[in-house]
Enzyme design. Structure first.
Site, mmCIF file in Angstrom:
data_model
loop_
_atom_site.group_PDB
_atom_site.id
_atom_site.type_symbol
_atom_site.label_atom_id
_atom_site.label_comp_id
_atom_site.label_asym_id
_atom_site.label_seq_id
_atom_site.Cartn_x
_atom_site.Cartn_y
_atom_site.Cartn_z
ATOM 1 N N SER A 159 4.640 7.104 3.166
ATOM 2 C CA SER A 159 3.520 8.048 3.253
ATOM 3 C C SER A 159 2.298 7.414 3.916
ATOM 4 O O SER A 159 1.509 8.115 4.553
ATOM 5 C CB SER A 159 3.149 8.573 1.864
ATOM 6 O OG SER A 159 2.778 7.519 0.988
ATOM 7 N N ASP A 205 7.794 5.512 0.235
ATOM 8 C CA ASP A 205 8.222 6.714 0.950
ATOM 9 C C ASP A 205 7.604 6.826 2.341
ATOM 10 O O ASP A 205 7.650 7.885 2.966
ATOM 11 C CB ASP A 205 7.877 7.961 0.135
ATOM 12 C CG ASP A 205 6.372 8.077 -0.160
ATOM 13 O OD1 ASP A 205 5.598 7.210 0.330
ATOM 14 O OD2 ASP A 205 5.981 9.011 -0.877
ATOM 15 N N GLU A 250 -3.685 9.526 4.174
ATOM 16 C CA GLU A 250 -3.640 8.311 3.364
ATOM 17 C C GLU A 250 -4.108 7.073 4.121
ATOM 18 O O GLU A 250 -4.839 6.245 3.590
ATOM 19 C CB GLU A 250 -2.218 8.122 2.841
ATOM 20 C CG GLU A 250 -2.048 7.023 1.822
ATOM 21 C CD GLU A 250 -0.640 7.010 1.233
ATOM 22 O OE1 GLU A 250 -0.181 5.922 0.861
ATOM 23 O OE2 GLU A 250 0.000 8.086 1.161
ATOM 24 N N ILE A 300 1.400 3.672 -4.013
ATOM 25 C CA ILE A 300 0.949 5.060 -4.103
ATOM 26 C C ILE A 300 2.149 5.999 -3.955
ATOM 27 O O ILE A 300 2.695 6.168 -2.876
ATOM 28 C CB ILE A 300 -0.107 5.370 -3.019
ATOM 29 C CG1 ILE A 300 -1.293 4.405 -3.131
ATOM 30 C CG2 ILE A 300 -0.563 6.812 -3.119
ATOM 31 C CD1 ILE A 300 -2.016 4.441 -4.461
ATOM 32 N N HIS A 356 0.821 -1.207 0.000
ATOM 33 C CA HIS A 356 0.000 0.000 0.000
ATOM 34 C C HIS A 356 0.861 1.266 0.000
ATOM 35 O O HIS A 356 0.459 2.285 -0.562
ATOM 36 C CB HIS A 356 -0.935 0.000 1.203
ATOM 37 C CG HIS A 356 -2.090 -0.933 1.031
ATOM 38 N ND1 HIS A 356 -3.393 -0.519 1.047
ATOM 39 C CD2 HIS A 356 -2.123 -2.263 0.815
ATOM 40 C CE1 HIS A 356 -4.191 -1.557 0.846
ATOM 41 N NE2 HIS A 356 -3.441 -2.625 0.706
ATOM 42 N N ASP A 357 2.017 1.203 0.630
ATOM 43 C CA ASP A 357 2.908 2.350 0.608
ATOM 44 C C ASP A 357 3.513 2.537 -0.776
ATOM 45 O O ASP A 357 3.426 3.621 -1.369
ATOM 46 C CB ASP A 357 4.013 2.173 1.655
ATOM 47 C CG ASP A 357 4.929 3.380 1.730
ATOM 48 O OD1 ASP A 357 4.414 4.518 1.693
ATOM 49 O OD2 ASP A 357 6.153 3.198 1.827
ATOM 50 N N PRO A 380 -5.694 -1.659 -6.066
ATOM 51 C CA PRO A 380 -6.543 -2.681 -6.694
ATOM 52 C C PRO A 380 -7.616 -3.193 -5.746
ATOM 53 O O PRO A 380 -7.429 -3.250 -4.538
ATOM 54 C CB PRO A 380 -5.544 -3.789 -7.051
ATOM 55 C CG PRO A 380 -4.233 -3.085 -7.189
ATOM 56 C CD PRO A 380 -4.262 -2.003 -6.159
ATOM 57 N N GLY A 389 5.154 5.600 -4.557
ATOM 58 C CA GLY A 389 6.435 4.981 -4.262
ATOM 59 C C GLY A 389 6.655 4.682 -2.794
ATOM 60 O O GLY A 389 5.838 5.016 -1.924
ATOM 61 N N HIS A 428 -0.483 -13.640 -1.446
ATOM 62 C CA HIS A 428 -1.717 -14.062 -0.781
ATOM 63 C C HIS A 428 -1.604 -15.455 -0.184
ATOM 64 O O HIS A 428 -2.559 -15.946 0.417
ATOM 65 C CB HIS A 428 -2.873 -14.043 -1.772
ATOM 66 C CG HIS A 428 -3.430 -12.682 -2.008
ATOM 67 N ND1 HIS A 428 -4.230 -12.373 -3.079
ATOM 68 C CD2 HIS A 428 -3.296 -11.522 -1.318
ATOM 69 C CE1 HIS A 428 -4.578 -11.097 -3.037
ATOM 70 N NE2 HIS A 428 -4.010 -10.560 -1.976
#
Length: 399
Positions: free
Chosen positions: A119, A117, A134, A113, A109-110, A208, A115, A238
């Site tokens: 965030s 970083d 976020e 979005i 997830h980081d 996704p 890259g 998964h």
């Protein structure tokens, strides 16, 4: 010896260190965990498309380590950094093995979005309730592991204050979690810096969904530079963790708003999933630790006040071992998520699934390791960009 090794020396040192680390991890795994030894070392030929793209001036192409990253970046400023992360993860994993899929999901997830970083870890609202961050985006609301990252970061701060970025902590800790869960070791360059802002809108739009068809999935991964084979290998994450019922309820009862279940699910598998989810709803609420794919579009549309249902019972969980059972399930039409099963709907991805099932798992593990190296280098900040946060949740003073 110059402070910064030239590109070819870096590659040689990285490869030798990788072999030594892998040998040590084999012994450690066998001695301490009673597991089978890890994979045999990568051959130089198999790694070369990823590792031998670095030129003498440090530039790389899209398949190599991102510009600004170095092998053993903290060798002068915090020599024990990677060992601190490794030992911290071993301690956490011994008590909370679910941390491995949780970190894998956090990393995805980081990095997906803007890259890698950190965030997704950041609260940049500065107390402004009207500023959405976020980690509050609907696809991120079931993310776990934030407090574990904080624990590792604090240990690093105790040894080397203000040196190691949260982005590097997440990348390194995820790699250690994968290894502890029985997955492949892969070498990492470091030197990432942390974002000074989070990206709520992008997270809402670009993660996704579990009901995406194969074309949507390939499109989103393709925008990040991943081809079909790399996408299939990454979705193999998964095979550890559990898929929560909230991620598949639409597929079981109201697929794409039709009021009917997904017609591609066999009758026996449909009954099994319905029974397990309905039986488990009597227990306490929980959230999913599935590494990659998130809420269905119905949840995305529902806005606030989401209801989270318990995880699927272990009999049809996504699994606890890092092998090819995920792909075997797809071949039998028993993928838990629609987006997973959709990998069999296109020959480009179905052929990769069949290839991963056809051997002892070596092809998948090699491809997964290489794809994770590539994922971990997406859109990084380096040099004077971004900052080094002392607390991963908050912007450092002065920014």
């Amino acid at each position: 010896m110059p402070k910064y090794l030239n590109g070819w020396i870096v590659i040689f040192v990285l490869f030798v260190s990788f072999l030594v680390s892998l040998r040590n991890r084999k012994a450690s795994s066998a001695d301490h965990h009673g597991q089978q030894p890890l994979d045999p070392p990568f051959s130089l030929d198999s790694l070369s498309p990823v590792l031998l793209q670095r030129s003498d001036d440090g530039a790389v192409d899209e398949e190599g380590p991102a510009l600004g990253l170095q092998y053993d970046f903290y060798r002068d400023t915090c020599p024990a950094a990677e060992e601190i992360v490794r030992s911290s993860m071993a301690r956490i994993y011994s008590q909370h093995p679910e941390v491995a899929p949780a970190f894998l999901r956090l990393l995805f997830h980081d990095c997906f979005i803007r890259g890698c970083d950190a965030s997704v870890l950041l609260d940049d609202s500065r107390g402004n309730r009207s500023h959405s961050i976020e980690r509050q985006a609907i696809p991120n609301r079931t993310l776990k592991g934030f407090e574990r990252i904080d624990t590792i970061k604090q240990e690093l701060e105790d040894h080397c204050p203000g040196v190691v970025s949260c982005a590097d902590v997440l990348v390194l800790a995820t790699r250690e979690g994968i290894v502890l869960a029985g997955g492949p070791f892969y070498p990492l360059f470091t030197g990432r810096r942390d974002s000074i802002q989070s990206y709520y809108a992008e997270a809402m739009a670009e993660i996704p969904n579990p009901d995406d068809n194969v074309f949507r999935t390939l499109h989103l991964f393709g925008l990040r530079g991943f081809d079909e084979r790399e996408t299939v290998s990454l979705l193999g994450g998964h095979n550890i963790g559990k898929i929560g019922c909230e991620f598949i309820l639409e597929r079981l009862h109201n697929f794409l708003g039709t009021g009917q279940p997904d017609p591609t699910i066999s009758a026996d598998f449909l009954s099994e999933m319905r029974r397990d989810c309905e039986d488990s709803q009597a227990s306490s609420n929980s959230t999913s630790s599935s590494p990659l794919l998130l809420e269905s579009r119905s949840l995305t549309k529902s806005g606030l006040g989401l209801t989270y249902f318990p995880q699927l019972v272990t009999s049809i969980s996504s699994g606890s071992s890092f092998d090819t059972h995920y792909y075997q399930s797809l071949l039998r039409g028993r993928g838990l998520l629609y987006a997973d099963q959709q990998l069999m709907a296109d020959e480009r991805t179905a052929s990769v699934v069949r290839a991963y099932v056809s051997d002892d798992g070596s092809a998948f593990r090699l491809d997964f390791a290489r794809a994770m190296m590539k994922m971990s280098s997406l859109g990084i900040l380096s040099g004077s960009d971004g900052q080094i946060r002392k607390n991963c949740s908050f912007i450092a003073n002065g920014n």
